[in-house]
Design a protein around this motif. Structure first.
Motif, PDB file in Angstrom:
ATOM      1  N   ASP A   1      14.630   2.648  -4.528  1.00  0.00           N
ATOM      2  CA  ASP A   1      14.472   3.862  -3.730  1.00  0.00           C
ATOM      3  C   ASP A   1      13.051   4.369  -3.926  1.00  0.00           C
ATOM      4  O   ASP A   1      12.781   5.269  -4.734  1.00  0.00           O
ATOM      5  N   ALA A   2      12.125   3.745  -3.214  1.00  0.00           N
ATOM      6  CA  ALA A   2      10.703   4.059  -3.354  1.00  0.00           C
ATOM      7  C   ALA A   2       9.995   3.673  -2.063  1.00  0.00           C
ATOM      8  O   ALA A   2      10.540   2.926  -1.237  1.00  0.00           O
ATOM      9  N   PHE A   3       8.798   4.205  -1.928  1.00  0.00           N
ATOM     10  CA  PHE A   3       8.007   3.964  -0.721  1.00  0.00           C
ATOM     11  C   PHE A   3       6.620   3.457  -1.110  1.00  0.00           C
ATOM     12  O   PHE A   3       6.125   3.729  -2.206  1.00  0.00           O
ATOM     13  N   VAL A   4       6.021   2.729  -0.196  1.00  0.00           N
ATOM     14  CA  VAL A   4       4.636   2.306  -0.343  1.00  0.00           C
ATOM     15  C   VAL A   4       3.861   2.878   0.836  1.00  0.00           C
ATOM     16  O   VAL A   4       4.274   2.730   1.990  1.00  0.00           O
ATOM     17  N   VAL A   5       2.763   3.556   0.531  1.00  0.00           N
ATOM     18  CA  VAL A   5       1.847   4.059   1.554  1.00  0.00           C
ATOM     19  C   VAL A   5       0.615   3.169   1.502  1.00  0.00           C
ATOM     20  O   VAL A   5      -0.005   3.027   0.449  1.00  0.00           O
ATOM     21  N   SER A   6       0.274   2.555   2.625  1.00  0.00           N
ATOM     22  CA  SER A   6      -0.825   1.598   2.639  1.00  0.00           C
ATOM     23  C   SER A   6      -1.931   2.056   3.589  1.00  0.00           C
ATOM     24  O   SER A   6      -1.672   2.329   4.760  1.00  0.00           O
ATOM     25  N   LEU A   7      -3.136   2.155   3.048  1.00  0.00           N
ATOM     26  CA  LEU A   7      -4.322   2.465   3.849  1.00  0.00           C
ATOM     27  C   LEU A   7      -5.079   1.162   4.070  1.00  0.00           C
ATOM     28  O   LEU A   7      -5.552   0.536   3.115  1.00  0.00           O
TER      29      LEU A   7
ATOM     30  N   TYR B   1       0.046   3.114   6.918  1.00  0.00           N
ATOM     31  CA  TYR B   1       1.387   2.621   7.194  1.00  0.00           C
ATOM     32  C   TYR B   1       2.300   2.994   6.025  1.00  0.00           C
ATOM     33  O   TYR B   1       1.862   3.006   4.871  1.00  0.00           O
ATOM     34  N   LEU B   2       3.566   3.288   6.345  1.00  0.00           N
ATOM     35  CA  LEU B   2       4.554   3.607   5.315  1.00  0.00           C
ATOM     36  C   LEU B   2       5.643   2.552   5.318  1.00  0.00           C
ATOM     37  O   LEU B   2       6.108   2.126   6.380  1.00  0.00           O
ATOM     38  N   TYR B   3       6.056   2.148   4.114  1.00  0.00           N
ATOM     39  CA  TYR B   3       7.084   1.122   3.959  1.00  0.00           C
ATOM     40  C   TYR B   3       8.176   1.630   3.024  1.00  0.00           C
ATOM     41  O   TYR B   3       7.892   2.229   1.980  1.00  0.00           O
ATOM     42  N   ASP B   4       9.411   1.365   3.397  1.00  0.00           N
ATOM     43  CA  ASP B   4      10.578   1.688   2.577  1.00  0.00           C
ATOM     44  C   ASP B   4      10.978   0.425   1.825  1.00  0.00           C
ATOM     45  O   ASP B   4      11.344  -0.583   2.443  1.00  0.00           O
ATOM     46  N   LEU B   5      10.895   0.457   0.497  1.00  0.00           N
ATOM     47  CA  LEU B   5      11.155  -0.750  -0.287  1.00  0.00           C
ATOM     48  C   LEU B   5      12.619  -1.173  -0.252  1.00  0.00           C
ATOM     49  O   LEU B   5      12.934  -2.297  -0.654  1.00  0.00           O
ATOM     50  N   LYS B   6      13.499  -0.322   0.217  1.00  0.00           N
ATOM     51  CA  LYS B   6      14.913  -0.729   0.360  1.00  0.00           C
ATOM     52  C   LYS B   6      15.101  -1.675   1.545  1.00  0.00           C
ATOM     53  O   LYS B   6      16.125  -2.336   1.656  1.00  0.00           O
ATOM     54  N   ARG B   7      14.112  -1.727   2.447  1.00  0.00           N
ATOM     55  CA  ARG B   7      14.237  -2.546   3.658  1.00  0.00           C
ATOM     56  C   ARG B   7      13.557  -3.912   3.538  1.00  0.00           C
ATOM     57  O   ARG B   7      13.469  -4.644   4.518  1.00  0.00           O
TER      58      ARG B   7
END
Length: 310
Positions: free
Chosen positions: A56-62, A90-96
């Motif tokens: 349950d975490a997110f990655v924000v990528s520039l 861009y935002l990524y949901d690590l659960k996906r």
């Protein structure tokens, strides 16, 4: 100051990098690790990327480099192809299970943002929790705030010896609040704090900061001494002093250096180290930015060094 975080090791596997990239890390929200990592490979190993461990975490990528015709995957399936422009967020949901095909050079900043950190932010601010972030695959955002934070932290990653923990804590806290507001619907958390610190708190906080000119103390440790959250302490300190803690510390280093330059026989390199700077080059850059002239020139002009001059 940089170190290989767990996230950095995950990125190494995800991007098939030869070494784990260095990271800047803060644990100011609930003691949870937040990290920023710069990744670049001009000659990558072709193939589909690896997978992050689902959490349950997110990655924000520039994105710092154009990546045209990017093949994007989610939950084990190819979803689409899209052009990824430099400067987009861009935002990524690590659960996906976000993945993509690596077939050309890449250069990006990645911010690791666990759900527990978002919960810690809202808990500290006394506002409802953030729901799902806007993590739509292939959708980039023109986000000037992320670009500014990214550029500042990129400098920190490249000059780790000159980067103090207060600065990392401040920038990552700002990133977390911005992401929660811009992509999670959180209302501004600054409205809940209108006043500053009590005079005795300002005095003690400044004494604590001044006792560690190298900037190794974390915001969390200082805030805990007043039984305040990091976000509350940071905002209240700025209201009281006009500067966030890391900038106040830089000004104090400059004031200390001015006093030391009045001591005969001390070289500028000795002044730099004694005033908490990493080296003479770091000292010269910061002093010139704050004062408007180099330390050598300032010293040759024989200026006085008032205690509170900045």
């Amino acid at each position: 100051m940089t170190q290989a975080s767990a996230f950095g090791r995950s990125l190494r596997q995800f991007l098939h990098l030869r070494d784990a990239p260095p990271s800047l890390i803060t644990r100011s929200l609930r003691g949870v690790e937040l990290a920023v990592t710069e990744t670049r490979d001009d000659n990558p190993v072709p193939g589909i990327s690896g997978s992050f461990a689902p959490e349950d975490a997110f990655v924000v990528s520039l994105k710092l480099h154009d990546y045209p015709d990017c093949e994007l995957w989610e939950n084990g399936k190819c979803v689409m192809k899209a052009d990824v422009p430099a400067g987009a967020t861009y935002l990524y949901d690590l659960k996906r299970d976000p993945r993509y095909v690596i077939d050309k050079p890449f250069h990006s900043l990645f911010f690791y943002l666990p759900r527990s950190a978002l919960d810690g932010l809202t808990e500290q601010s006394g506002v409802p929790r953030v729901g799902q972030l806007a993590c739509e695959i292939g959708v980039g955002h023109d986000d000037a705030v992320i670009r500014h934070i990214g550029a500042s932290l990129q400098e920190g990653l490249r000059r780790p010896d000159e980067t103090n923990q207060l600065f990392i804590d401040h920038m990552m806290l700002a990133l977390t609040a911005h992401v929660a507001q811009a992509y999670g619907g959180l209302q501004s958390v600054t409205e809940s704090i209108r006043g500053g610190l009590a005079p005795w708190q300002v005095k003690r906080a400044c004494e604590r900061l001044e006792s560690d000119l190298r900037g190794k103390l974390s915001l969390a440790k200082i805030a805990a001494e007043f039984d305040l959250s990091v976000s509350h302490f940071s905002r209240a300190f700025r209201v009281s002093t006009g500067l966030p803690p890391h900038q106040w510390l830089l000004r104090q280093r400059v004031n200390t250096a001015k006093q030391l330059m009045g001591v005969r026989g001390l070289s500028l390199s000795e002044v730099a180290i004694s005033a908490g700077f990493a080296n003479q080059s770091h000292f010269t850059r910061v002093f010139s930015s704050v004062v408007g002239t180099s330390p050598g020139m300032w010293r040759r002009e024989g200026r006085d060094a008032p205690e509170n001059e900045t």
